[in-house]
Scaffold this motif. Structure first.
Motif, PDB file in Angstrom:
ATOM      1  N   GLY A   1      87.645 148.075   4.310  1.00  0.00           N
ATOM      2  CA  GLY A   1      86.905 147.806   5.533  1.00  0.00           C
ATOM      3  C   GLY A   1      86.453 146.361   5.617  1.00  0.00           C
ATOM      4  N   TYR A   2      85.466 146.146   6.488  1.00  0.00           N
ATOM      5  CA  TYR A   2      84.943 144.797   6.703  1.00  0.00           C
ATOM      6  C   TYR A   2      83.425 144.844   6.801  1.00  0.00           C
ATOM      7  CZ  TYR A   2      89.782 143.711   7.960  1.00  0.00           C
ATOM      8  OH  TYR A   2      91.141 143.565   7.938  1.00  0.00           O
ATOM      9  N   ILE A   3      82.799 143.756   6.378  1.00  0.00           N
ATOM     10  CA  ILE A   3      81.357 143.578   6.501  1.00  0.00           C
ATOM     11  C   ILE A   3      81.128 142.577   7.627  1.00  0.00           C
ATOM     12  CG2 ILE A   3      79.246 142.836   5.328  1.00  0.00           C
ATOM     13  CD1 ILE A   3      80.681 143.537   2.664  1.00  0.00           C
ATOM     14  N   PHE A   4      80.162 142.868   8.504  1.00  0.00           N
ATOM     15  CA  PHE A   4      79.956 142.006   9.664  1.00  0.00           C
ATOM     16  C   PHE A   4      78.466 141.822   9.945  1.00  0.00           C
ATOM     17  CE2 PHE A   4      80.032 146.347  11.152  1.00  0.00           C
ATOM     18  CZ  PHE A   4      79.017 146.397  12.089  1.00  0.00           C
ATOM     19  N   ASP A   5      78.164 140.797  10.713  1.00  0.00           N
ATOM     20  CA  ASP A   5      76.821 140.560  11.227  1.00  0.00           C
ATOM     21  C   ASP A   5      76.743 141.222  12.597  1.00  0.00           C
ATOM     22  OD1 ASP A   5      74.483 139.635  12.396  1.00  0.00           O
ATOM     23  OD2 ASP A   5      74.707 137.578  11.667  1.00  0.00           O
ATOM     24  N   PRO A   6      75.926 142.259  12.778  1.00  0.00           N
ATOM     25  CA  PRO A   6      75.899 142.976  14.061  1.00  0.00           C
ATOM     26  C   PRO A   6      75.473 142.120  15.243  1.00  0.00           C
ATOM     27  CG  PRO A   6      74.085 143.659  12.638  1.00  0.00           C
ATOM     28  CD  PRO A   6      75.002 142.845  11.793  1.00  0.00           C
ATOM     29  N   HIS A   7      74.774 141.021  14.978  1.00  0.00           N
ATOM     30  CA  HIS A   7      74.374 140.134  16.066  1.00  0.00           C
ATOM     31  C   HIS A   7      75.559 139.349  16.628  1.00  0.00           C
ATOM     32  CE1 HIS A   7      70.573 140.576  13.655  1.00  0.00           C
ATOM     33  NE2 HIS A   7      70.153 140.921  14.862  1.00  0.00           N
ATOM     34  N   GLN A   8      76.610 139.203  15.828  1.00  0.00           N
ATOM     35  CA  GLN A   8      77.806 138.479  16.261  1.00  0.00           C
ATOM     36  C   GLN A   8      78.779 139.471  16.895  1.00  0.00           C
ATOM     37  OE1 GLN A   8      79.174 136.280  12.815  1.00  0.00           O
ATOM     38  NE2 GLN A   8      77.460 134.871  12.887  1.00  0.00           N
ATOM     39  N   THR A   9      78.454 139.861  18.117  1.00  0.00           N
ATOM     40  CA  THR A   9      79.178 140.944  18.782  1.00  0.00           C
ATOM     41  C   THR A   9      80.639 140.594  19.080  1.00  0.00           C
ATOM     42  OG1 THR A   9      78.268 140.155  20.890  1.00  0.00           O
ATOM     43  CG2 THR A   9      77.089 141.924  19.787  1.00  0.00           C
ATOM     44  N   GLU A  10      80.933 139.329  19.312  1.00  0.00           N
ATOM     45  CA  GLU A  10      82.317 138.936  19.589  1.00  0.00           C
ATOM     46  C   GLU A  10      83.195 139.126  18.359  1.00  0.00           C
ATOM     47  OE1 GLU A  10      82.553 135.058  21.230  1.00  0.00           O
ATOM     48  OE2 GLU A  10      81.550 135.605  23.119  1.00  0.00           O
ATOM     49  N   ILE A  11      82.635 138.824  17.190  1.00  0.00           N
ATOM     50  CA  ILE A  11      83.400 139.007  15.949  1.00  0.00           C
ATOM     51  C   ILE A  11      83.635 140.486  15.693  1.00  0.00           C
ATOM     52  CG2 ILE A  11      83.328 138.728  13.443  1.00  0.00           C
ATOM     53  CD1 ILE A  11      81.941 136.067  13.856  1.00  0.00           C
ATOM     54  N   LEU A  12      82.616 141.315  15.912  1.00  0.00           N
ATOM     55  CA  LEU A  12      82.787 142.754  15.749  1.00  0.00           C
ATOM     56  C   LEU A  12      83.859 143.278  16.702  1.00  0.00           C
ATOM     57  CD1 LEU A  12      82.124 145.499  14.593  1.00  0.00           C
ATOM     58  CD2 LEU A  12      80.139 145.630  16.114  1.00  0.00           C
ATOM     59  N   ALA A  13      83.862 142.776  17.929  1.00  0.00           N
ATOM     60  CA  ALA A  13      84.885 143.184  18.899  1.00  0.00           C
ATOM     61  C   ALA A  13      86.285 142.817  18.400  1.00  0.00           C
ATOM     62  CB  ALA A  13      84.609 142.531  20.253  1.00  0.00           C
ATOM     63  N   GLU A  14      86.407 141.655  17.787  1.00  0.00           N
ATOM     64  CA  GLU A  14      87.701 141.224  17.251  1.00  0.00           C
ATOM     65  C   GLU A  14      88.158 142.144  16.117  1.00  0.00           C
ATOM     66  OE1 GLU A  14      87.493 137.183  16.029  1.00  0.00           O
ATOM     67  OE2 GLU A  14      87.040 136.410  18.033  1.00  0.00           O
ATOM     68  N   ILE A  15      87.197 142.539  15.272  1.00  0.00           N
ATOM     69  CA  ILE A  15      87.542 143.439  14.167  1.00  0.00           C
ATOM     70  C   ILE A  15      87.999 144.793  14.713  1.00  0.00           C
ATOM     71  CG2 ILE A  15      86.648 144.658  12.155  1.00  0.00           C
ATOM     72  CD1 ILE A  15      84.701 142.322  11.742  1.00  0.00           C
ATOM     73  N   MET A  16      87.273 145.308  15.707  1.00  0.00           N
ATOM     74  CA  MET A  16      87.661 146.583  16.321  1.00  0.00           C
ATOM     75  C   MET A  16      89.047 146.473  16.939  1.00  0.00           C
ATOM     76  SD  MET A  16      83.995 147.616  18.064  1.00  0.00           S
ATOM     77  CE  MET A  16      84.571 149.172  18.760  1.00  0.00           C
ATOM     78  N   LEU A  17      89.320 145.336  17.560  1.00  0.00           N
ATOM     79  CA  LEU A  17      90.610 145.122  18.209  1.00  0.00           C
ATOM     80  C   LEU A  17      91.758 145.152  17.197  1.00  0.00           C
ATOM     81  CD1 LEU A  17      92.046 144.529  20.881  1.00  0.00           C
ATOM     82  CD2 LEU A  17      91.697 142.089  20.438  1.00  0.00           C
ATOM     83  N   SER A  18      91.495 144.686  15.974  1.00  0.00           N
ATOM     84  CA  SER A  18      92.541 144.699  14.949  1.00  0.00           C
ATOM     85  C   SER A  18      92.964 146.125  14.616  1.00  0.00           C
ATOM     86  CB  SER A  18      92.061 143.969  13.688  1.00  0.00           C
ATOM     87  OG  SER A  18      91.002 144.667  13.054  1.00  0.00           O
ATOM     88  N   PHE A  19      92.026 147.072  14.668  1.00  0.00           N
ATOM     89  CA  PHE A  19      92.369 148.475  14.426  1.00  0.00           C
ATOM     90  C   PHE A  19      93.080 149.082  15.637  1.00  0.00           C
ATOM     91  CE2 PHE A  19      89.065 147.826  11.271  1.00  0.00           C
ATOM     92  CZ  PHE A  19      89.533 148.545  10.182  1.00  0.00           C
TER      93      PHE A  19
END
Length: 291
Positions: free
Chosen positions: A233-251
């Motif tokens: 998996g991946y560890i993320f900063d929840p405040h950085q919503t654009e990065i989380l969106a990118e990670i979700m997009l990879s799946f």
């Protein structure tokens, strides 16, 4: 002979005060470290905890961060602090008496299915996750589902946000689910997401791993230590919503990613089970009695 006390509570103080009278040993369970429970900016709290640490025979904690806090901030003797996940998951308890799966077609779920399990309150960071979904929506990415399990004071506000952002086709509000039915949702999902803003441990991460799920875990959860970045998996900063969106997009773009990471989760969690946790507690008990 031994009292396992939870944290630095008033009951722990009583156990330590009456320790000479009862001739017992005291082990403090400190689940993990976080700003909300550490009180690093309170000289009075730290002073109290340091005195308690001097009288304590042993400490157990789920995380390395917890061990660092106990040894470097509270000044507990390193030889008396034991760090290992002891709050672990037993997947059999998640499935009740028989294994069941949700019918994805019947429930109109588009894969990959992301799963959130927890209280719907500010601290759990669900708003950050929904903001990431809104970013995907603006990119016209709707080929996924997000299941939200739980109840809480923030639900009404976030349901309104979901409607405002036109996320109703992707986001499914399930509500409160009995513990022995959680396994059905884990089994039918592909990726587990914990966007918490603060959690000392979060055993739900271990539950998801035991069910063979890829994990997206907030850096503010103690259980983030269970994630091998890029492997399960991946560890993320929840405040950085654009990065989380990118990670979700990879799946979303690569469905096989969740399968391979889920299998790695299952491998990593194998050594963290109730039997091994019991052995750990037994070893700590023997150490305290022998010393």
């Amino acid at each position: 002979d031994i009292i396992f006390a939870q944290g630095f509570s008033i009951w722990t103080i009583l156990a330590l005060l009456f320790k000479p009278l009862g001739k017992w040993r005291v082990i403090i369970n400190y689940d993990g470290s976080s700003p909300r429970v550490d009180h690093r900016n309170s000289w009075w709290r730290l002073g109290q905890r340091r005195m308690m640490a001097a009288l304590t025979d042993g400490f157990i904690t789920n995380t390395n961060a917890g061990k660092t806090y106990l040894t470097e901030i509270i000044n507990a003797k390193p030889s008396r602090v034991f760090a290992r996940p002891y709050q672990v998951a037993d997947p059999r308890a998640l499935f009740g008496t028989e294994l069941e799966n949700l019918d994805s077609n019947k429930n109109h779920l588009k894969h990959p299915v992301f799963l959130f399990v927890g209280q719907i309150i500010h601290r759990k960071g669900l708003k950050c996750l929904l903001e990431s979904c809104a970013i995907l929506q603006k990119q016209e990415c709707r080929d996924y589902s997000l299941l939200i399990l739980g109840e809480g004071a923030q639900r009404e506000e976030l349901e309104i946000f979901t409607k405002e952002q036109d996320l109703e086709d992707c986001v499914k509000w399930i509500g409160k689910v009995k513990y022995d039915r959680l396994g059905a949702y884990f089994s039918s999902s592909d990726v587990f997401i914990l966007p918490t803003l603060e959690d000392v441990w979060a055993v739900v991460v271990l539950e998801a791993m035991a069910c063979g799920k890829a994990i997206l875990c907030s850096q503010f959860a103690g259980a983030a230590e269970m994630i091998v970045e890029g492997e399960n998996g991946y560890i993320f900063d929840p405040h950085q919503t654009e990065i989380l969106a990118e990670i979700m997009l990879s799946f979303i773009k690569n469905p096989n990613l969740a399968i391979s990471m889920g299998e790695k989760s299952r491998q990593l969690i194998e050594k963290h089970n109730p039997k091994e946790a019991a052995k750990f507690l037994s070893q700590v008990t023997s150490f305290v009695l022998d010393n």
